[in-house]
Design a protein around this motif. Structure first.
Motif, PDB file in Angstrom:
ATOM      1  N   ASP B  54       0.855  -1.189   0.000  1.00 36.12           N
ATOM      2  CA  ASP B  54       0.000   0.000   0.000  1.00 36.12           C
ATOM      3  C   ASP B  54       0.900   1.252   0.000  1.00 36.12           C
ATOM      4  OD1 ASP B  54       0.985   0.186   2.547  1.00 36.12           O
ATOM      5  OD2 ASP B  54      -0.860  -0.336   3.561  1.00 36.12           O
ATOM      6  N   ALA B  55       0.290   2.430  -0.086  1.00 36.86           N
ATOM      7  CA  ALA B  55       1.057   3.665  -0.253  1.00 36.86           C
ATOM      8  C   ALA B  55       2.085   3.881   0.852  1.00 36.86           C
ATOM      9  CB  ALA B  55       0.098   4.841  -0.284  1.00 36.86           C
ATOM     10  N   ALA B  58       4.907   1.396   0.573  1.00 39.28           N
ATOM     11  CA  ALA B  58       5.700   1.632  -0.642  1.00 39.28           C
ATOM     12  C   ALA B  58       6.666   2.803  -0.411  1.00 39.28           C
ATOM     13  CB  ALA B  58       4.785   1.927  -1.818  1.00 39.28           C
ATOM     14  N   ALA B  59       6.174   3.855   0.265  1.00 28.31           N
ATOM     15  CA  ALA B  59       7.026   5.004   0.581  1.00 28.31           C
ATOM     16  C   ALA B  59       8.130   4.593   1.559  1.00 28.31           C
ATOM     17  CB  ALA B  59       6.182   6.120   1.173  1.00 28.31           C
TER      18      ALA B  59
END
Lengths: 107, 130
Positions: B54-55, B58-59
């Motif tokens: 998910d975001a 991923a970051a």
């Protein structure tokens, strides 16, 4: 006052899903990673949807962010080429396709 | 005919025997790596992992790749960023790799030069006649 059109980058991508799904996945990742403002500034758009290969357009300066979003998109999408003009990109894609077809017919 | 090859593993424990070891979570593996890693080892990170995240994760993954690169510099080993592709659509283009590297705070040109040198030195050791 002279109003100049914003410069753009054209990116050809390869995808296993439909062009709209691929574009939505890229846009979603772009927004998730860089936020709504950056996504809006990128003004990502599918200019030539196709089966397997499509051409996207984004604003100049945000291509690096779009490339990161493409690399991290799910369902997977792969960048094929990038150019400053759609015409040049199309010409290059045709060249690649011709070479692939020639290779297929030989093998 | 001579073939060049690399020994790869997905277990951190094999870092002393294998040429290339897959690092799935650098935060968790850091302590183990600190104890076991030796100079010249390759530490692989796959983009495929980040695609499924998910975001937030991923970051975080992008940050971890940067941390792993700095760790590799200190430990004199090599970060190897791969696509981990299982299909043609999972591949990552050179331009995307460069953009990812820049996002992780790694200078692409320098990374590719280091990778080339590392690969040549590893392959020179591993040659088999078939």
């Amino acid at each position: 006052m002279l109003k100049r059109r914003e410069k753009r980058r054209y990116i050809s991508v390869m995808h296993g899903c439909s062009a709209s799904e691929a574009s939505a996945a890229i846009e979603k990742r772009l927004q998730e990673l860089y936020g709504a403002i950056a996504a809006e500034r990128a003004s990502l758009k599918v200019v030539r949807p196709g089966e397997g290969v499509s051409v996207l357009r984004c604003s100049l300066g945000s291509e690096e962010k779009v490339l990161v979003a493409i690399a991290l998109a799910s369902p997977p999408v792969t960048t094929l080429d990038m150019s400053s003009s759609a015409k040049r990109l199309k010409r290059r894609l045709t060249k690649v396709n011709t070479a692939l077809l020639a290779e297929k017919s030989r093998g | 005919m001579k073939y060049q090859y690399l020994v790869v593993s997905d277990r951190i424990e094999d870092v002393q025997r294998a040429d290339l070891v897959l690092v799935q979570n650098f935060e968790k593996a850091k302590e183990k790596l600190k104890k076991k890693v030796r100079a010249g080892a390759g530490l692989e990170v796959q983009v495929l992992q980040a695609r499924a995240m998910d975001a937030k994760n991923a970051a975080k993954w992008l940050g971890q790749v940067g941390d792993l690169y700095r760790f590799c510099k200190l430990a004199r080993c090599q970060l190897v960023l791969t696509s981990g592709a299982t299909s043609q659509w999972g591949m990552v283009s050179g331009r995307s790799f460069d953009a990812l590297l820049q996002e992780c705070g790694i200078e692409p040109l320098r990374y590719w030069q280091e990778l080339e040198r590392w690969l040549e030195s590893r392959l020179a050791r591993r040659v088999t006649a078939c």
